[in-house]
Design a protein around this motif. Structure first.
Motif, mmCIF file in Angstrom:
data_model
loop_
_atom_site.group_PDB
_atom_site.id
_atom_site.type_symbol
_atom_site.label_atom_id
_atom_site.label_comp_id
_atom_site.label_asym_id
_atom_site.label_seq_id
_atom_site.Cartn_x
_atom_site.Cartn_y
_atom_site.Cartn_z
ATOM 1 N N PHE A 1 -30.415 43.990 1.433
ATOM 2 C CA PHE A 1 -29.779 44.915 0.500
ATOM 3 C C PHE A 1 -30.858 45.710 -0.235
ATOM 4 C CE2 PHE A 1 -30.225 40.703 -1.338
ATOM 5 C CZ PHE A 1 -30.925 40.943 -2.511
ATOM 6 N N ASP A 2 -30.457 46.776 -0.867
ATOM 7 C CA ASP A 2 -31.362 47.651 -1.605
ATOM 8 C C ASP A 2 -31.619 47.045 -2.987
ATOM 9 O OD1 ASP A 2 -32.524 49.655 -3.160
ATOM 10 O OD2 ASP A 2 -31.463 51.260 -2.127
ATOM 11 N N ILE A 3 -32.805 46.485 -3.166
ATOM 12 C CA ILE A 3 -33.102 45.795 -4.421
ATOM 13 C C ILE A 3 -33.078 46.758 -5.603
ATOM 14 C CG2 ILE A 3 -34.935 44.628 -5.721
ATOM 15 C CD1 ILE A 3 -35.591 43.039 -3.314
ATOM 16 N N GLU A 4 -33.637 47.934 -5.421
ATOM 17 C CA GLU A 4 -33.703 48.873 -6.539
ATOM 18 C C GLU A 4 -32.307 49.311 -6.990
ATOM 19 O OE1 GLU A 4 -36.746 52.424 -7.789
ATOM 20 O OE2 GLU A 4 -37.178 50.974 -6.204
ATOM 21 N N LYS A 5 -31.399 49.498 -6.046
ATOM 22 C CA LYS A 5 -30.017 49.832 -6.409
ATOM 23 C C LYS A 5 -29.369 48.661 -7.138
ATOM 24 C CE LYS A 5 -25.629 51.636 -4.693
ATOM 25 N NZ LYS A 5 -24.859 50.796 -5.621
ATOM 26 N N LEU A 6 -29.650 47.454 -6.671
ATOM 27 C CA LEU A 6 -29.124 46.269 -7.339
ATOM 28 C C LEU A 6 -29.578 46.229 -8.800
ATOM 29 C CD1 LEU A 6 -28.025 43.371 -7.703
ATOM 30 C CD2 LEU A 6 -30.151 42.556 -6.637
ATOM 31 N N LEU A 7 -30.871 46.457 -9.028
ATOM 32 C CA LEU A 7 -31.415 46.378 -10.385
ATOM 33 C C LEU A 7 -30.797 47.435 -11.287
ATOM 34 C CD1 LEU A 7 -35.173 45.703 -9.550
ATOM 35 C CD2 LEU A 7 -33.386 44.042 -10.119
ATOM 36 N N ASN A 8 -30.635 48.634 -10.772
ATOM 37 C CA ASN A 8 -30.020 49.685 -11.576
ATOM 38 C C ASN A 8 -28.531 49.423 -11.813
ATOM 39 O OD1 ASN A 8 -32.228 51.407 -12.183
ATOM 40 N ND2 ASN A 8 -32.198 52.165 -10.077
ATOM 41 N N ASP A 9 -27.858 48.826 -10.841
ATOM 42 C CA ASP A 9 -26.460 48.440 -11.033
ATOM 43 C C ASP A 9 -26.344 47.376 -12.126
ATOM 44 O OD1 ASP A 9 -25.622 50.186 -9.081
ATOM 45 O OD2 ASP A 9 -25.335 48.645 -7.530
ATOM 46 N N VAL A 10 -27.298 46.449 -12.136
ATOM 47 C CA VAL A 10 -27.322 45.401 -13.166
ATOM 48 C C VAL A 10 -27.468 46.032 -14.553
ATOM 49 C CG1 VAL A 10 -28.724 43.545 -14.138
ATOM 50 C CG2 VAL A 10 -28.166 43.533 -11.709
ATOM 51 N N VAL A 11 -28.427 46.945 -14.673
ATOM 52 C CA VAL A 11 -28.681 47.592 -15.968
ATOM 53 C C VAL A 11 -27.448 48.360 -16.434
ATOM 54 C CG1 VAL A 11 -30.038 49.376 -17.136
ATOM 55 C CG2 VAL A 11 -31.177 47.694 -15.664
ATOM 56 N N LEU A 12 -26.858 49.144 -15.541
ATOM 57 C CA LEU A 12 -25.663 49.912 -15.899
ATOM 58 C C LEU A 12 -24.538 48.991 -16.370
ATOM 59 C CD1 LEU A 12 -24.006 52.499 -16.051
ATOM 60 C CD2 LEU A 12 -23.493 52.240 -13.617
ATOM 61 N N TYR A 13 -24.322 47.897 -15.646
ATOM 62 C CA TYR A 13 -23.257 46.958 -15.998
ATOM 63 C C TYR A 13 -23.486 46.344 -17.376
ATOM 64 C CZ TYR A 13 -20.182 42.891 -15.788
ATOM 65 O OH TYR A 13 -19.219 41.958 -16.071
ATOM 66 N N VAL A 14 -24.697 45.861 -17.610
ATOM 67 C CA VAL A 14 -24.998 45.194 -18.879
ATOM 68 C C VAL A 14 -24.880 46.165 -20.054
ATOM 69 C CG1 VAL A 14 -26.793 44.031 -20.234
ATOM 70 C CG2 VAL A 14 -26.489 43.454 -17.822
ATOM 71 N N TYR A 15 -25.452 47.347 -19.903
ATOM 72 C CA TYR A 15 -25.480 48.284 -21.023
ATOM 73 C C TYR A 15 -24.118 48.906 -21.297
ATOM 74 C CZ TYR A 15 -30.405 47.775 -21.856
ATOM 75 O OH TYR A 15 -31.623 47.245 -22.209
ATOM 76 N N LYS A 16 -23.346 49.160 -20.249
ATOM 77 C CA LYS A 16 -22.022 49.735 -20.442
ATOM 78 C C LYS A 16 -21.055 48.721 -21.027
ATOM 79 C CE LYS A 16 -18.214 51.973 -17.959
ATOM 80 N NZ LYS A 16 -17.723 52.475 -16.645
ATOM 81 N N ASN A 17 -21.065 47.512 -20.518
ATOM 82 C CA ASN A 17 -20.089 46.516 -20.932
ATOM 83 C C ASN A 17 -20.388 45.871 -22.274
ATOM 84 O OD1 ASN A 17 -17.944 45.865 -18.648
ATOM 85 N ND2 ASN A 17 -19.866 46.390 -17.634
ATOM 86 N N ASN A 18 -21.621 46.003 -22.739
ATOM 87 C CA ASN A 18 -21.977 45.432 -24.034
ATOM 88 C C ASN A 18 -22.227 46.497 -25.097
ATOM 89 O OD1 ASN A 18 -22.269 42.368 -23.486
ATOM 90 N ND2 ASN A 18 -23.417 43.330 -21.805
ATOM 91 N N PHE A 19 -21.976 47.759 -24.712
ATOM 92 C CA PHE A 19 -22.108 48.882 -25.641
ATOM 93 C C PHE A 19 -23.505 48.979 -26.248
ATOM 94 C CE2 PHE A 19 -17.680 47.424 -25.668
ATOM 95 C CZ PHE A 19 -17.048 48.563 -25.201
ATOM 96 N N TYR A 20 -24.514 48.676 -25.443
ATOM 97 C CA TYR A 20 -25.894 48.851 -25.890
ATOM 98 C C TYR A 20 -26.243 50.338 -25.881
ATOM 99 C CZ TYR A 20 -26.585 43.837 -24.861
ATOM 100 O OH TYR A 20 -26.511 42.472 -24.821
ATOM 101 N N ARG A 21 -27.208 50.689 -26.701
ATOM 102 C CA ARG A 21 -27.621 52.088 -26.770
ATOM 103 C C ARG A 21 -28.275 52.526 -25.461
ATOM 104 N NH1 ARG A 21 -32.246 54.034 -30.859
ATOM 105 N NH2 ARG A 21 -33.557 53.675 -29.033
ATOM 106 N N TYR A 22 -27.887 53.666 -24.949
ATOM 107 C CA TYR A 22 -28.542 54.258 -23.786
ATOM 108 C C TYR A 22 -29.798 54.992 -24.257
ATOM 109 C CZ TYR A 22 -23.985 53.552 -21.532
ATOM 110 O OH TYR A 22 -22.824 53.019 -21.034
ATOM 111 N N SER A 23 -30.919 54.749 -23.593
ATOM 112 C CA SER A 23 -32.186 55.284 -24.094
ATOM 113 C C SER A 23 -32.957 56.150 -23.106
ATOM 114 C CB SER A 23 -33.090 54.122 -24.550
ATOM 115 O OG SER A 23 -32.504 53.402 -25.603
ATOM 116 N N THR A 24 -32.474 56.297 -21.886
ATOM 117 C CA THR A 24 -33.246 57.090 -20.924
ATOM 118 C C THR A 24 -32.755 58.533 -20.872
ATOM 119 O OG1 THR A 24 -31.803 56.378 -19.104
ATOM 120 C CG2 THR A 24 -33.830 55.134 -19.452
ATOM 121 N N VAL A 25 -33.717 59.451 -20.758
ATOM 122 C CA VAL A 25 -33.385 60.873 -20.674
ATOM 123 C C VAL A 25 -33.703 61.393 -19.273
ATOM 124 C CG1 VAL A 25 -33.682 61.341 -23.127
ATOM 125 C CG2 VAL A 25 -35.647 61.537 -21.591
#
Length: 270
Positions: free
Chosen positions: A74-98
């Motif tokens: 599987f694509d590890i980099e896609k997995l890692l970005n999917d993890v980040v999106l899931y955690v930050y979206k579902n926990n309402f953490y501040r988005y910090s990347t531009v």
């Protein structure tokens, strides 16, 4: 395997953002200086209400250790970005990347892409370490290209002077990673990787191990203290990574993590 790693990482990144690192907690519990009660109450509230320890929930930097002769399906980099999106979206953490660092600093509203470094080993497991890097500590990253004749004392002075003049801006006590050798970019990655180590782990090379201990003592003697207020520890720990380098250069990189020490690691046998 992908789903299993996804589950492990989402749990660990959430934990790193909301629950104080065990290694740091020991020092925070012992701290009785200015704003000690506020710091401790913040930690208790974050854990009990599942809120982030800091409003700057940072950008995630991964260090992926892969077996040399294992084919990943599987694509590890896609997995890692999917993890980040899931955690930050579902926990309402501040988005910090531009979107663009210079011309279009528009928030991507997903906290990706994360920063990923790949490394290879002879072990039979995948290990993924991560840092939750806030802007304050990240802005204190530094690279020095020194004369190859520079001594240990020269390097110590550069590190101590740099932390003395800038450390209070990184929300101390600080965890400090040092990279020595390689090329300019290699030294920086080495210094970042050093931030993932346990506080009490020392370098296998006795010379660097002793140097780490000296730096911990000298940097705490600066009396920067908690949050730069002069009371308590200035640094938690210092770790050094080194690498062979060109005869004409001596790169020195410094990376810093704030008092929350938001880091983690997952390991999966293959």
């Amino acid at each position: 395997m992908r789903d299993y790693i996804f589950k492990l990482l989402t749990t660990e990144i959430k934990k790193a953002n909301e629950i104080i690192n065990d290694e740091a907690k020991i020092f925070i519990d012992d701290y009785e200086g200015p704003f000690s009660e506020e710091i401790k109450n913040n930690i208790l509230i974050a854990e009990s209400k599942e809120l982030p320890l800091c409003q700057d929930t940072g950008i995630i930097e991964f260090f992926v250790f892969l077996p040399k002769f294992f084919n990943i399906s599987f694509d590890i980099e896609k997995l890692l970005n999917d993890v980040v999106l899931y955690v930050y979206k579902n926990n309402f953490y501040r988005y910090s990347t531009v979107k663009d660092p210079l011309f279009e600093r528009v928030n991507l509203e997903n906290n990706s892409p994360s920063i990923v470094h790949y490394m290879f080993h002879d072990k039979k497991f995948i290990e993924i370490r991560f840092l939750v890097k806030g802007g304050g500590s990240e802005n204190l990253s530094a690279l020095f290209m020194l004369k190859p004749t520079s001594s240990k004392e020269d390097i110590k002075k550069i590190i101590c002077d740099y932390i003395k003049n800038n450390g209070m801006r990184g929300c101390p006590p600080l965890n400090i990673g040092i990279g020595i050798g390689g090329s300019s970019d290699k030294a920086v990655v080495l210094s970042k990787l050093a931030l993932t180590y346990d506080f009490n782990n020392r370098n296998d090379n006795i010379f660097y191990s002793d140097f780490e201990k000296e730096l911990i003592e000298d940097l705490n003697d600066l009396k920067i203290g908690f949050q730069g207020l002069g009371s308590g520890r200035s640094v938690y720990s210092v770790h050094i990574n080194y690498f062979p380098t060109h005869i004409a250069v001596l790169p020195l990189a410094i990376s810093i993590d704030c008092y929350l020490v938001r880091k983690g690691c997952v390991r999966v046998e293959v």
